[in-house]
Enzyme design. Structure first.
Site, short mmCIF file in Angstrom:
data_model
loop_
_atom_site.label_atom_id
_atom_site.label_comp_id
_atom_site.label_asym_id
_atom_site.label_seq_id
_atom_site.Cartn_x
_atom_site.Cartn_y
_atom_site.Cartn_z
CE LYS A 1 6.89 -3.10 -7.32
NZ LYS A 1 5.97 -2.98 -6.18
CG ASP B 1 -1.64 0.06 -21.64
OD1 ASP B 1 -2.72 0.62 -21.88
OD2 ASP B 1 -1.31 -1.05 -22.12
CG ASP C 1 -7.40 1.59 -19.99
OD1 ASP C 1 -7.22 2.61 -20.68
OD2 ASP C 1 -7.67 0.48 -20.48
CG ASP D 1 3.08 -1.30 -5.37
OD1 ASP D 1 3.72 -0.26 -5.65
OD2 ASP D 1 3.51 -2.16 -4.58
CE1 TYR E 1 2.97 -3.35 -22.28
CE2 TYR E 1 1.93 -1.40 -23.17
CZ TYR E 1 1.98 -2.40 -22.23
OH TYR E 1 1.03 -2.45 -21.24
#
Ligand code: NAD
Length: 366
Positions: A195, A251, A255, A227, A146
């Site tokens: 990852k 992020d 959620d 994942d 980001y």
């Protein structure tokens, strides 16, 4: 002891929910002999109305000088409020981004806890829920994809967009230290999510986390691919204590974790830097649709105040007392409208209360 708390009441339901959190802090003060002194700081739409900008330098100075900052929420109806006719840098949320930057808040902590008495709101099946779950997600907040270089340009006649994901060893180390520190206050388990089978930044992440882990021999840690983590959160959420991860993975996972608890009015959050100070706020927004009606759920803000007690002031007993009071009020059958059961046959077992009464009930049980 005396604590100087900066208070950003903000917009919409912000002032109502912050008021209830102050009530509960005052009850903690009386019971445990502390003095919480509050200083109101303007940010968001109310600051635009008063000063023309969403956050003034004076407000930043106040926030920096406070022992910690407790916030309600900012912003209005994004379709109808005149604040959203202003250019983006003058809108309410620009104030929050500027504050995060000014306070160097690089660590975001979001708990996902399933209350025994709100199990029905959880979308997972009973056999998965088991005895419930209690985890926190420690997300890096100021680096990664980001904040990397980005561009969109034509390459060989085809529009091509690029985003870059960069982490320095130092950025990883400081968030890892935060994650392990939090684990020491909890069940002493860290799941570091990356990852590393694909990304260089994740391979560095793993190496630094392993290095930091050496300083915390009491903490068990493991690595998990992102994942797999997304899957495990809905398959066996009870396995997690502290999930430590980078900005974008955090992020998405935070959620997902909050959805499995089932209720937005219950979720607190903390943003921290490398001092003891921090910014504590509910995960939800300013809910302009219900502002001024005394029906908002103040629990997320009250639990954010409990996090402030625990992480900024090291008042663990006091934070435990607030969390226990919230559990007891739910057990006693009190509900704000957002957490009332929908089925008519269940409603007689519960008492619907407003925002202010919910605050009184929790303060009373502290
Ligand atoms: P929202 O979270 O404010 O509301 C979404 C829905 O949840 C609404 O129906 C609302 O009534 C309900 N809700 C939220 N909090 C509740 C509570 N405590 N009790 C009961 N019901 C609750 O999200 P939104 O409508 O997308 O955003 C409204 C405004 O809030 C926007 O201006 C947005 O930018 C701002 N916002 C601010 C923050 C922040 O201050 N950190 C975070 C998110 C959104």
């Amino acid at each position: 002891m005396k604590y100087h708390v900066g208070v950003i009441s903000g917009d919409g339901i912000g002032p109502e929910i912050v008021n209830e959190a102050k009530k509960v802090l005052n009850a903690v003060g009386t019971k445990f002999d502390h003095d919480f002194e509050y200083e109101e700081i303007l940010m968001g739409g109310c600051s635009i109305d008063a000063t023309g900008v969403p956050l003034t330098d004076e407000a930043i100075g106040q926030a920096k000088a406070a022992d910690a900052v407790l916030m309600g929420s900012i912003g209005g109806n994004t379709s109808t409020s005149p604040w959203y006719k202003l250019e983006p840098s003058l809108r309410p949320e620009a104030g929050l981004l500027k504050l995060r930057k000014s306070l160097n808040l690089f660590a975001n902590l979001r708990p996902a806890y399933l209350y025994e008495d709100l199990k029905e709101a959880c979308p997972l099946r009973d056999e998965i829920i088991g005895d419930g779950f209690d985890m926190v997600i420690m997300r890096e907040l100021t680096g990664g994809l980001y904040f990397g270089e980005r561009e969109t340009k034509e390459v060989n006649g085809v529009m091509t967009a690029t985003d870059t994901l960069t982490y320095s060893e130092e950025e990883i180390r400081r968030i890892a230290v935060k994650g392990f520190d939090i684990a020491m206050k909890r069940r002493k388990k860290v799941t570091s999510v990356d990852k590393a089978n694909v990304l260089d930044s994740s391979r560095l992440w793993r190496k630094v986390v392993e290095d930091v882990a050496k300083d915390y021999p009491e903490v068990t840690y493991e690595h998990m691919l992102v994942d797999n983590c997304a899957m495990q959160l809905v398959k066996n959420p009870a396995q997690f204590d502290v999930i430590l991860t980078e900005n974008m993975f955090g992020d998405i996972l935070s959620d997902e974790a909050s959805m499995v608890t089932g209720s937005i009015g219950m979720l607190s959050s903390a943003s921290m830097n490398d001092t003891k100070s921090g910014l504590y706020e509910p995960s939800h927004g300013s809910a302009p649709d219900i502002a001024g009606q005394d029906i908002a759920n103040p629990i997320a803000t009250i639990l954010s105040a409990a996090m402030m007690l625990r992480y900024s002031f090291d008042l663990d007993k006091e934070a435990d007392a607030v969390e226990a009071a919230v559990r007891q009020v739910l057990k006693d059958g009190y509900r704000t409208v957002d957490i009332m059961p929908q089925e008519d046959e269940k409603k007689p077992y519960f008492t619907q209360v407003g925002c202010s009464e919910m605050g009184d009930l929790i303060a009373g049980r502290v």
